[in-house]
Design a protein around this motif. Structure first.
Motif, PDB file in Angstrom:
ATOM      1  N   VAL A  48       1.240  16.982   5.077  1.00 22.56           N
ATOM      2  CA  VAL A  48       2.712  17.053   4.786  1.00 22.56           C
ATOM      3  C   VAL A  48       2.689  16.254   3.481  1.00 22.56           C
ATOM      4  O   VAL A  48       2.922  16.437   2.542  1.00 22.56           O
ATOM      5  CB  VAL A  48       4.211  16.882   5.353  1.00 22.56           C
ATOM      6  N   ALA A  49       2.199  14.606   3.978  1.00 22.96           N
ATOM      7  CA  ALA A  49       2.486  13.602   2.402  1.00 22.96           C
ATOM      8  C   ALA A  49       2.124  13.800   1.936  1.00 22.96           C
ATOM      9  O   ALA A  49       1.616  13.169   0.237  1.00 22.96           O
ATOM     10  CB  ALA A  49       2.680  11.945   3.138  1.00 22.96           C
ATOM     11  N   SER A  50       0.216  14.405   1.384  1.00 21.61           N
ATOM     12  CA  SER A  50      -0.188  15.176   0.317  1.00 21.61           C
ATOM     13  C   SER A  50       0.745  15.809  -0.324  1.00 21.61           C
ATOM     14  O   SER A  50      -0.184  16.078  -1.787  1.00 21.61           O
ATOM     15  CB  SER A  50      -1.935  15.793   0.992  1.00 21.61           C
ATOM     16  N   LEU A  51       1.224  16.440   0.105  1.00 18.84           N
ATOM     17  CA  LEU A  51       2.208  16.250  -1.223  1.00 18.84           C
ATOM     18  C   LEU A  51       3.219  16.030  -2.150  1.00 18.84           C
ATOM     19  O   LEU A  51       3.351  16.445  -2.932  1.00 18.84           O
ATOM     20  CB  LEU A  51       3.195  18.330  -0.011  1.00 18.84           C
ATOM     21  N   ALA A  52       3.638  14.842  -1.673  1.00 26.50           N
ATOM     22  CA  ALA A  52       3.858  13.685  -2.579  1.00 26.50           C
ATOM     23  C   ALA A  52       3.342  12.200  -2.022  1.00 26.50           C
ATOM     24  O   ALA A  52       3.780  11.925  -1.909  1.00 26.50           O
ATOM     25  CB  ALA A  52       5.632  13.519  -2.643  1.00 26.50           C
ATOM     26  N   PRO A  53       2.084  12.312  -2.796  1.00 27.64           N
ATOM     27  CA  PRO A  53       1.227  11.488  -2.878  1.00 27.64           C
ATOM     28  C   PRO A  53       2.194   9.445  -3.017  1.00 27.64           C
ATOM     29  O   PRO A  53       1.394   8.741  -2.316  1.00 27.64           O
ATOM     30  CB  PRO A  53      -0.125  11.530  -3.333  1.00 27.64           C
ATOM     31  N   ARG A  54       2.925   9.761  -3.038  1.00 27.27           N
ATOM     32  CA  ARG A  54       3.467   8.694  -4.149  1.00 27.27           C
ATOM     33  C   ARG A  54       4.254   7.589  -2.250  1.00 27.27           C
ATOM     34  O   ARG A  54       4.531   6.246  -2.649  1.00 27.27           O
ATOM     35  CB  ARG A  54       4.569   8.895  -5.079  1.00 27.27           C
ATOM     36  N   ILE A  55       4.613   9.349  -1.795  1.00 23.93           N
ATOM     37  CA  ILE A  55       5.021   8.505  -0.494  1.00 23.93           C
ATOM     38  C   ILE A  55       4.739   8.488   1.159  1.00 23.93           C
ATOM     39  O   ILE A  55       4.865   7.910   1.453  1.00 23.93           O
ATOM     40  CB  ILE A  55       6.758   8.883   0.316  1.00 23.93           C
ATOM     41  N   ARG A  56       3.474   8.311   0.993  1.00 22.87           N
ATOM     42  CA  ARG A  56       2.620   8.297   2.049  1.00 22.87           C
ATOM     43  C   ARG A  56       2.644   7.141   3.068  1.00 22.87           C
ATOM     44  O   ARG A  56       2.279   7.234   3.495  1.00 22.87           O
ATOM     45  CB  ARG A  56       0.685   8.723   1.606  1.00 22.87           C
ATOM     46  N   ASN A  57       2.472   6.003   1.698  1.00 17.70           N
ATOM     47  CA  ASN A  57       2.672   4.456   2.733  1.00 17.70           C
ATOM     48  C   ASN A  57       3.953   4.255   3.590  1.00 17.70           C
ATOM     49  O   ASN A  57       4.210   4.301   4.586  1.00 17.70           O
ATOM     50  CB  ASN A  57       2.307   3.634   1.406  1.00 17.70           C
ATOM     51  N   ILE A  58       5.249   5.303   2.774  1.00 14.59           N
ATOM     52  CA  ILE A  58       6.228   5.366   3.234  1.00 14.59           C
ATOM     53  C   ILE A  58       6.575   6.316   4.715  1.00 14.59           C
ATOM     54  O   ILE A  58       7.465   6.033   5.695  1.00 14.59           O
ATOM     55  CB  ILE A  58       7.699   5.399   2.336  1.00 14.59           C
ATOM     56  N   CYS A  59       5.775   7.242   4.297  1.00 15.90           N
ATOM     57  CA  CYS A  59       5.578   7.950   5.851  1.00 15.90           C
ATOM     58  C   CYS A  59       4.290   7.427   6.838  1.00 15.90           C
ATOM     59  O   CYS A  59       5.407   7.753   7.852  1.00 15.90           O
ATOM     60  CB  CYS A  59       4.720   9.477   5.571  1.00 15.90           C
TER      61      CYS A  59
END
Length: 151
Positions: A48-59
């Motif tokens: 799911v985070a791959s849809l918005a890579p900039r937030i993957r660390n937050i996820c």
């Protein structure tokens, strides 16, 4: 898996705990199971985070925080309100950690430990299924509109 097992041994030595060899082997097997089920959760979240890579660390941070806070690591699951306990029961670690505590505490029925391990397996398989479904849907959508990219 290696860091979890190493941490188990370091904590055991630091607190000078002693367990039977059988208990340690069973605990190590459950630790491996917990690592696998947690991996399945992170694959779903990562997809799911791959849809918005900039937030993957937050996820990643929020998944770690949720597990540490709600799954019995820091606070017993029974502490939380009923609705949150239901959520905890579908997260990995909850049942496996309780099983490890019973194994290392000794004197508990093998049936209860097996029930908890079985629940951990079911939770892991659920997250694996969801992960595969999410990845398949994203791949199909990318194939359909020609936008599939591996970035």
């Amino acid at each position: 898996v290696a860091s979890s097992i190493l941490t188990f041994f370091v904590v055991t030595l630091a607190f000078q705990w002693t367990f039977s060899a059988g208990s340690v082997v069973i605990a190590l097997a459950i630790i491996v199971l917990i690592c696998v089920t947690t991996f399945f959760l992170t694959v779903a979240v990562g997809a799911v985070a791959s849809l918005a890579p900039r937030i993957r660390n937050i996820c990643n941070f929020f998944v770690t925080l949720a597990i540490m806070s709600f799954c019995g690591v820091s606070v017993p699951v029974r502490f939380w309100p009923g609705w949150l306990q239901l959520l905890c029961n579908v997260l990995p670690v909850t049942h496996g950690l309780e099983a490890i505590r019973l194994v290392l505490g000794g004197g508990h029925a093998a049936a209860e430990i097996l029930r908890l391990v079985g629940l951990e397996v079911v939770v892991g398989l659920g997250w694996l299924g969801l992960s595969l479904l999410i990845i398949d849907r994203f791949a199909e959508a990318g194939r359909a509109d020609g936008t599939i990219e591996l970035v």
